[in-house]
Write an enzyme that holds these catalytic residues in place. Structure first.
Site, mmCIF file in Angstrom:
data_model
loop_
_atom_site.group_PDB
_atom_site.id
_atom_site.type_symbol
_atom_site.label_atom_id
_atom_site.label_comp_id
_atom_site.label_asym_id
_atom_site.label_seq_id
_atom_site.Cartn_x
_atom_site.Cartn_y
_atom_site.Cartn_z
ATOM 1 N N HIS A 154 -1.544 -7.750 2.409
ATOM 2 C CA HIS A 154 -1.478 -8.400 3.723
ATOM 3 C C HIS A 154 -2.571 -7.960 4.685
ATOM 4 O O HIS A 154 -2.661 -8.471 5.804
ATOM 5 C CB HIS A 154 -0.095 -8.213 4.351
ATOM 6 C CG HIS A 154 0.182 -6.858 4.904
ATOM 7 N ND1 HIS A 154 0.233 -6.602 6.257
ATOM 8 C CD2 HIS A 154 0.449 -5.690 4.303
ATOM 9 C CE1 HIS A 154 0.519 -5.326 6.447
ATOM 10 N NE2 HIS A 154 0.649 -4.747 5.278
ATOM 11 N N GLY B 233 0.793 -1.217 0.000
ATOM 12 C CA GLY B 233 0.000 0.000 0.000
ATOM 13 C C GLY B 233 0.828 1.271 0.000
ATOM 14 O O GLY B 233 0.453 2.267 -0.633
ATOM 15 N N THR B 234 1.954 1.258 0.695
ATOM 16 C CA THR B 234 2.789 2.456 0.748
ATOM 17 C C THR B 234 3.302 2.826 -0.636
ATOM 18 O O THR B 234 3.237 3.984 -1.051
ATOM 19 C CB THR B 234 3.973 2.243 1.714
ATOM 20 O OG1 THR B 234 3.467 2.184 3.057
ATOM 21 C CG2 THR B 234 4.975 3.390 1.621
ATOM 22 N N ASN C 145 -7.628 3.916 9.094
ATOM 23 C CA ASN C 145 -6.953 2.765 9.667
ATOM 24 C C ASN C 145 -6.880 2.773 11.182
ATOM 25 O O ASN C 145 -6.604 1.750 11.795
ATOM 26 C CB ASN C 145 -5.532 2.668 9.103
ATOM 27 C CG ASN C 145 -4.736 3.928 9.344
ATOM 28 O OD1 ASN C 145 -5.109 5.008 8.875
ATOM 29 N ND2 ASN C 145 -3.646 3.835 10.086
ATOM 30 N N CYS D 101 2.238 1.136 11.112
ATOM 31 C CA CYS D 101 3.305 1.760 10.320
ATOM 32 C C CYS D 101 3.920 2.965 11.031
ATOM 33 O O CYS D 101 4.981 3.434 10.668
ATOM 34 C CB CYS D 101 2.761 2.193 8.964
ATOM 35 S SG CYS D 101 2.168 0.816 7.960
ATOM 36 N N GLN E 259 -7.727 -0.397 3.883
ATOM 37 C CA GLN E 259 -8.552 -1.030 4.916
ATOM 38 C C GLN E 259 -9.970 -1.330 4.413
ATOM 39 O O GLN E 259 -10.777 -1.872 5.164
ATOM 40 C CB GLN E 259 -8.627 -0.133 6.155
ATOM 41 C CG GLN E 259 -7.314 0.078 6.878
ATOM 42 C CD GLN E 259 -6.807 -1.180 7.579
ATOM 43 O OE1 GLN E 259 -7.511 -2.171 7.722
ATOM 44 N NE2 GLN E 259 -5.556 -1.133 8.043
ATOM 45 N N THR F 182 11.525 -7.054 -11.982
ATOM 46 C CA THR F 182 10.952 -8.394 -12.038
ATOM 47 C C THR F 182 9.818 -8.525 -11.026
ATOM 48 O O THR F 182 9.984 -8.212 -9.843
ATOM 49 C CB THR F 182 12.022 -9.458 -11.750
ATOM 50 O OG1 THR F 182 13.064 -9.341 -12.725
ATOM 51 C CG2 THR F 182 11.430 -10.854 -11.794
#
Length: 387
Positions: A202, A70-71, A150, A329, A180, A238
């Protein structure tokens, strides 16, 4: 016993996700850019996940860009959109309750000469469409609003806010941090007026280090990474095939009987809120039993009078109850929560607030155990503080 109630920080991967990733790591391990069979097998996982995501968002697969989470998706959206459209204007609008990956990115853009307006929210964490409308200017090129907060679970009326933005300026890009929200709400970007949408794997039982950015076909946005040309040059490097495949499997599983899963989350939240009513000196932020379904199904923010959040967090952890003092975070930063300040939480409670968050794996026994430990710990800790 243990009670893991920190699912807004991260979730446990589904067993099928783990099995899928092992298959890719051990058997189908080719580089998706390679032209031989192994490479094509790896590419197939990427294509399948892209199609799975596109199906959930009712969009084209070409509008999905895989990221490391997400960041990166938020950085890519905001920096890419701002830089691509700066000739049209250098004004960006957001709210005071965004995630650090939005606020810090916008701070960087301010250093580059952009102007950022941070809009207030009400005591429930909602942004008023009228407040947003008043902030728009001819120089505005990007608006960023998170779907679900969040820290305390406030849910924005994204479609209404998008209508305000595009009625003022059809070319303004509307970005939504849905990290979220995705998997819990039905999101159709084109119908809702969303140009850019960030998601993290995640948070919905996929692997860490995975995510994606939806980029609406008409959106003008520049890449912020440069290299070998993968993903049409927009996000070179990649691809993380095991992670992408695992995220795709997690999304597929989350979307099966999605409403049933959401109802279970609200059931967990209701049981927890009812249990909190039996405790003294607590304040639930941004929701109550009467407005239960107006907030996110999986997040509860609770302030505990007279007890520092860090003290209670560690006391609970010693009992096997795992929660958070806010955004995971931001856990290394001691400053008080900007979100809690923005919704008007009293100063004395800002450093006394914990976040409890549930998942489809959460059991009733975990909630009962957490409430039992709170009932025992709160009086003891308060006696200790008084002395």
């Amino acid at each position: 016993m243990e009670a893991y109630l920190d699912n807004a920080a991260t979730t446990r991967v589904f067993s099928q996700v783990r099995e899928c990733m092992v298959q890719v790591l051990e058997k189908d391990f080719g580089n998706p850019s390679s032209k031989h069979t192994k490479g094509m097998e790896a590419e197939q996982y990427i294509r399948q996940t892209r199609d799975e995501i596109a199906k959930t968002l009712k969009c084209q697969g070409a509008e999905i860009v895989f990221t490391s989470g997400g960041t990166e998706a938020n950085n890519m959206a905001l920096i890419g959109a701002a830089m691509a459209n700066k000739r049209a204007g250098m004004h960006i609008i957001t709210t005071r309750i965004e995630h650090a990956s939005v606020h810090e990115t916008l701070a960087f853009l301010e250093e580059q000469g952009f102007t950022v307006t941070y809009l207030p929210v009400d005591e429930m964490g909602h942004l008023s469409p009228d407040v947003l409308k008043e902030a728009l200017t001819p120089e505005t090129t990007v608006v960023s609003v998170m779907y679900v907060n969040n820290e305390m679970g406030a849910v924005q009326d994204i479609q209404e806010l998008a209508e305000v933005v595009h009625a003022y300026g059809p070319n303004i890009l509307f970005h939504v941090d849905a990290i979220q929200a995705y998997g819990k709400y039905r999101i159709v970007p084109k119908r809702m007026g969303i140009d850019l949408l960030s998601v993290s794997g995640h948070k919905l039982h996929g692997p860490k280090g995975t995510g994606f950015l939806y980029v609406r076909e008409r959106a003008k946005i520049r890449p912020i990474l440069f290299g070998g040309g993968q993903q049409k040059g927009f996000r070179p490097g990649t691809e993380n095939v095991p992670g992408i495949a695992g995220m795709g499997e997690a999304i597929r599983l989350m979307m099966e009987d999605r409403q049933q899963k959401v109802d279970k989350l609200y059931g967990c939240k209701e049981r927890f809120l009812r249990g909190l009513q039996e405790l003294e000196g607590i304040t639930v932020n941004g929701t109550d039993l009467d407005s239960l379904r107006e907030s996110a199904p999986h997040i509860v923010s609770v302030s505990f009078e007279g007890i520092r959040s860090e003290v209670l967090l560690h006391a609970l952890a010693e009992k096997g109850v795992y929660v958070s003092s806010g955004s995971a975070c931001s856990s290394n930063h001691p400053e008080l929560s900007g979100t809690l300040q923005a919704i008007g939480v009293p100063e004395g409670l800002l450093d006394s607030t914990l976040r409890f968050s549930f998942s489809v794996d959460t059991e009733e026994e975990e909630i009962a155990y957490a409430l039992e430990q709170l009932k025992e710990l709160l009086p003891a800790l308060r006696r200790f503080v008084r002395h």
